[in-house]
Design an enzyme around this catalytic site. Structure first.
Site, PDB file in Angstrom:
ATOM      1  N   GLU B 116     -24.565  -3.608  54.380  1.00 23.20           N
ATOM      2  CA  GLU B 116     -24.736  -4.874  55.099  1.00 23.20           C
ATOM      3  C   GLU B 116     -23.476  -5.151  55.904  1.00 23.20           C
ATOM      4  O   GLU B 116     -22.369  -4.897  55.442  1.00 23.20           O
ATOM      5  CB  GLU B 116     -24.970  -6.019  54.104  1.00 23.20           C
ATOM      6  N   TYR B 177     -38.837  -7.925  45.959  1.00 22.02           N
ATOM      7  CA  TYR B 177     -38.964  -7.891  44.503  1.00 22.02           C
ATOM      8  C   TYR B 177     -40.043  -8.864  44.038  1.00 22.02           C
ATOM      9  O   TYR B 177     -40.818  -8.565  43.134  1.00 22.02           O
ATOM     10  CB  TYR B 177     -37.625  -8.225  43.806  1.00 22.02           C
ATOM     11  N   GLU B 227     -39.582 -12.664  58.439  1.00 19.41           N
ATOM     12  CA  GLU B 227     -38.785 -13.892  58.454  1.00 19.41           C
ATOM     13  C   GLU B 227     -38.494 -14.254  59.898  1.00 19.41           C
ATOM     14  O   GLU B 227     -38.817 -13.492  60.821  1.00 19.41           O
ATOM     15  CB  GLU B 227     -37.497 -13.702  57.641  1.00 19.41           C
ATOM     16  N   HIS B 265     -29.171 -13.586  56.775  1.00 19.77           N
ATOM     17  CA  HIS B 265     -29.321 -12.294  57.442  1.00 19.77           C
ATOM     18  C   HIS B 265     -28.881 -12.421  58.901  1.00 19.77           C
ATOM     19  O   HIS B 265     -29.172 -13.412  59.558  1.00 19.77           O
ATOM     20  CB  HIS B 265     -30.790 -11.845  57.436  1.00 19.77           C
TER      21      HIS B 265
END
Lengths: 407, 307
Positions: B116, B177, B227, B265
């Site tokens: 990331e 998840y 998203e 993000h």
């Protein structure tokens, strides 16, 4: 990261991208002192005084304290009265602007306090254009966007007259090619000297975007002067936070007064926090789950007070900081902790929660939903603590429970 | 069948630091065939992994494992010596794009980038480098790819997965998840779960994954989790409408996200009125995708989509 207009122009000037002469002022005296040298250097008795905040729409924005004063003011007193008259007018404006709250379409109703001003030479404007360099996510490349509709909001142009927006894709291996710059000039009906000047300008701007790791460079308006020069009358730059490590000079331009203090404290603790207007605080692991937690609170009829992602490997200290930040918000009437433990084990996060609450001293209801690795152990730790915690089975269940406890 | 990874996947690890070692150990415990690691100064050594087998992974193994992973100086050496056909990148952000290009140059078929915080400009260059090669990049800024019971590449907890009928593709780790967990509890299970990552520039798109799942005979339906930010979900919706015969369910995070704010993000931002959750949900519903109202309903949405 965003920077101020005067900083963006400083960066552009350093790369031989034409900008008006200007001086930054943090006090009334500095603003006044800027006037005479600007008039002498430019030969133009007109100066412009501009509020420096991280929001657009300043030209039309007005001050709460002085509704007659705008965020950008053209001072023409020097034409007849000479530099002394210009100085007096700037003094009067600077006194009103500094420390006052500017409200524009982008600041929201609360507005932003102006701590610095930029005093610039007046420019003889023949045409106003729009120019930007930004990422096109669908092609994974930067593009140059240009339009004849300078001074207008580009979103509005895109919606109403999309044919007026020109685009050129930048190949990262080549940069903006000469023919692309020429095509843009042609599309903007810039011929002769202005066309050549524009091509040089846009190539330099595309290079700057690549060299400086900008997320966005927006020049609105880009002006063609009466003499055919092409110049950035305004300048907005935002940078890729992940690339700031290779631009320490730009990282130093950060203006902490432009950031929300709680968001800043969170960032320094390695947390992702964004303040919202609701009453239910959230503490979540993972950005997607954190957004979805807010959405679910709203879906069941509540209003989220914040976005908070503690990340994949939060420590007990970070969880404590997170609780402190959430509880500092006076609107918060309850907290919903939502954790899906993957690599982060639920027992670790549960211990963190217990420690944090004991340290912070929680006065509002707390609902915890734990799922994933070592979930039973995590629940046991919370149950065996002295905390008054309501356990939730699912995300939706947790959202409903915290709503019930806060209304 | 499954997509992207299976029993034949021979994995090499780029970036065997603390994080890389931790997750490599979990991958081996799950049963992933880790054949090599790359480290510029530790070439010629081996890194040893041993512990208790994760029996939620590849079946029929002993209760403990002990594996020595040889370390090579370059990806090219590792591929030549071990026949590695997939790579996972845990390399720190400043060097991660270079690691992706190195794996591409060595002809690795699948590169999964977990890292990331890679600068966008670096990813623009890496993506240009990938063009015209046979390498597929998944990520960066993603949990990875897992085919339950066969191969786990990345940082997801193995035990929540169960081999089954549904393909999962998502921009978010923890929401993946959630979806996987619900599918397991509902007895639907997963064929393969793919995290495509939360960055604005990524290697594999929703459309790429939907197309793989459409072609995979074992996959009976797909959950896609998007998203705010960009238009990848809208493009996916168009693809579903035009090309997919299999039922698709979905969820979009960020309905309540304020415009102009980056929601954790790097790619999750509504800018200039573009990339809103509402526009994505509308496009998906219009394409016949069953969109879950909350993440708790993703599994149920899949059940409804399956009919």
């Amino acid at each position: 990261m965003k920077i101020h207009e005067h900083q963006a122009k400083h960066l552009m000037a350093g790369r031989d991208i034409p900008v008006p002469l200007g001086r930054v002022a943090r006090s009334v005296d500095e603003a006044v002192a800027a006037v005479r040298p600007l008039i002498e250097e430019s030969g133009n008795p007109v100066v412009v005084i501009k509020a420096q905040i991280h929001a657009g729409g300043r030209g039309k924005g007005t001050f709460k304290e002085f509704p007659e004063v705008r965020g950008v003011n053209v001072v023409t007193d020097g034409i007849e009265g000479g530099p002394a008259a210009a100085e007096e007018a700037v003094r009067d404006l600077a006194k009103k602007m500094l420390g006052s709250t500017l409200v524009t379409i982008q600041t929201g109703d609360e507005g932003k306090v102006v701590n610095r001003l930029y005093v610039e030479q007046g420019i003889d404007i023949a045409r106003e254009l729009y120019l930007a360099v930004l990422l096109d996510r669908s092609t994974s490349r930067n593009i140059v966007m240009a339009s004849t509709e300078g001074g207008m909001e580009i979103e509005k142009v895109a919606e109403e007259t999309p044919e007026k927006i020109l685009r050129e894709e930048i190949d990262p291996a080549i940069g903006l090619a000469g023919f692309q710059a020429n095509a843009l000039a042609h599309g903007l009906s810039l011929d002769g000297e202005p066309g050549k000047n524009f091509a040089v300008f846009v190539k330099a701007l595309a290079q700057a975007a690549s060299d400086l790791d900008t997320d966005l460079i927006e020049i609105n308006p880009l002006v063609v002067t009466g003499e055919g020069q092409v110049m950035a009358l305004d300048g907005k730059m935002a940078f890729d936070d992940n690339a700031l490590y290779r631009h320490p000079d730009i990282a130093d331009m950060r203006d902490d007064t432009e950031e929300d203090p709680a968001e800043l404290a969170a960032k320094n603790a390695g947390l992702n926090y964004i303040k919202l207007d609701g009453t239910i605080g959230c503490l979540v692991n993972g950005a997607g789950l954190a957004m979805a937690t807010m959405d679910t609170i709203k879906h069941v009829g509540g209003e989220p007070a914040n976005f908070l992602d503690v990340g994949g490997g939060a420590t007990a200290d970070q969880v404590t900081t997170a609780f402190q930040i959430i509880t500092k918000d006076p609107n918060v009437r309850g907290i919903f902790v939502n954790i899906f433990g993957g690599i982060m084990r639920c027992d670790v996060i549960a211990t963190g929660i217990v420690e944090a609450v004991e340290r912070v001293g929680l006065e509002v209801p707390l609902v915890v939903r734990l799922e994933g690795t070592n979930v039973e152990l995590g629940k046991q730790i919370i149950e065996e603590s002295d905390l008054e915690v309501v356990n939730a089975g699912s995300l939706r269940d947790g959202a409903e429970k915290i709503l019930e406890l806060t209304t | 069948m499954s997509v992207l990874v299976d029993k034949s996947t021979r994995l090499l690890v780029q970036g065997m630091g603390k994080t890389g070692q931790f997750h490599t150990d979990k991958a081996i415990a799950y049963g992933t065939n880790v054949v090599a690691a790359v480290h510029p100064t530790k070439a010629g050594t081996t890194t040893s992994f041993e512990g208790e087998t994760d029996h939620s992974g590849v079946a029929g193994r002993d209760d403990t494992y002990s594996v020595d992973v040889p370390v090579y100086a370059t990806v090219a050496d590792a591929v030549a010596e071990t026949g590695a056909n997939a790579s996972v990148v845990y390399v720190p952000p400043p060097f991660a794009a270079d690691a992706i290009m190195e794996a591409t140059a060595a002809g690795v078929e699948l590169v999964v980038a977990i890292t990331e915080g890679i600068p966008v400009a670096d990813m623009i260059v890496a993506k240009r480098y990938l063009q015209g090669t046979g390498t597929r990049l998944v990520g960066p800024n993603c949990p990875g790819v897992i085919t339950p019971g066969e191969c786990k590449i990345g940082i997801m907890p193995g035990y929540i997965h169960e081999r089954g009928r549904i393909g999962v593709v998502s921009r978010s780790g923890t929401l993946t998840y959630e979806a996987v967990h619900q599918l397991t509890l509902l007895g639907l299970g997963q064929t393969t779960a793919i995290g495509i990552g939360g960055d604005p520039v990524n290697g594999t798109s929703f459309v790429d994954c939907l197309s793989l799942f459409e072609a995979d005979p074992e996959t009976e339906g797909v959950i896609m989790i998007g998203e705010i930010g960009g238009t990848a979900e809208e493009e996916a919706a168009e693809f579903v409408k035009a090309e997919m015969s299999k039922p698709v369910a979905g969820f979009i995070a960020g309905t309540t996200a304020p415009p102009g704010k980056r929601m954790g993000h790097a790619g999750a931002i509504v800018s200039g009125g573009k990339g809103t959750a509402a526009a994505k949900i509308e496009a998906m519903a219009d394409a016949g995708i069953v969109v879950a109202e909350t993440p708790s309903d993703m599994g149920e949405a899949m059940v409804r989509a399956l009919g």
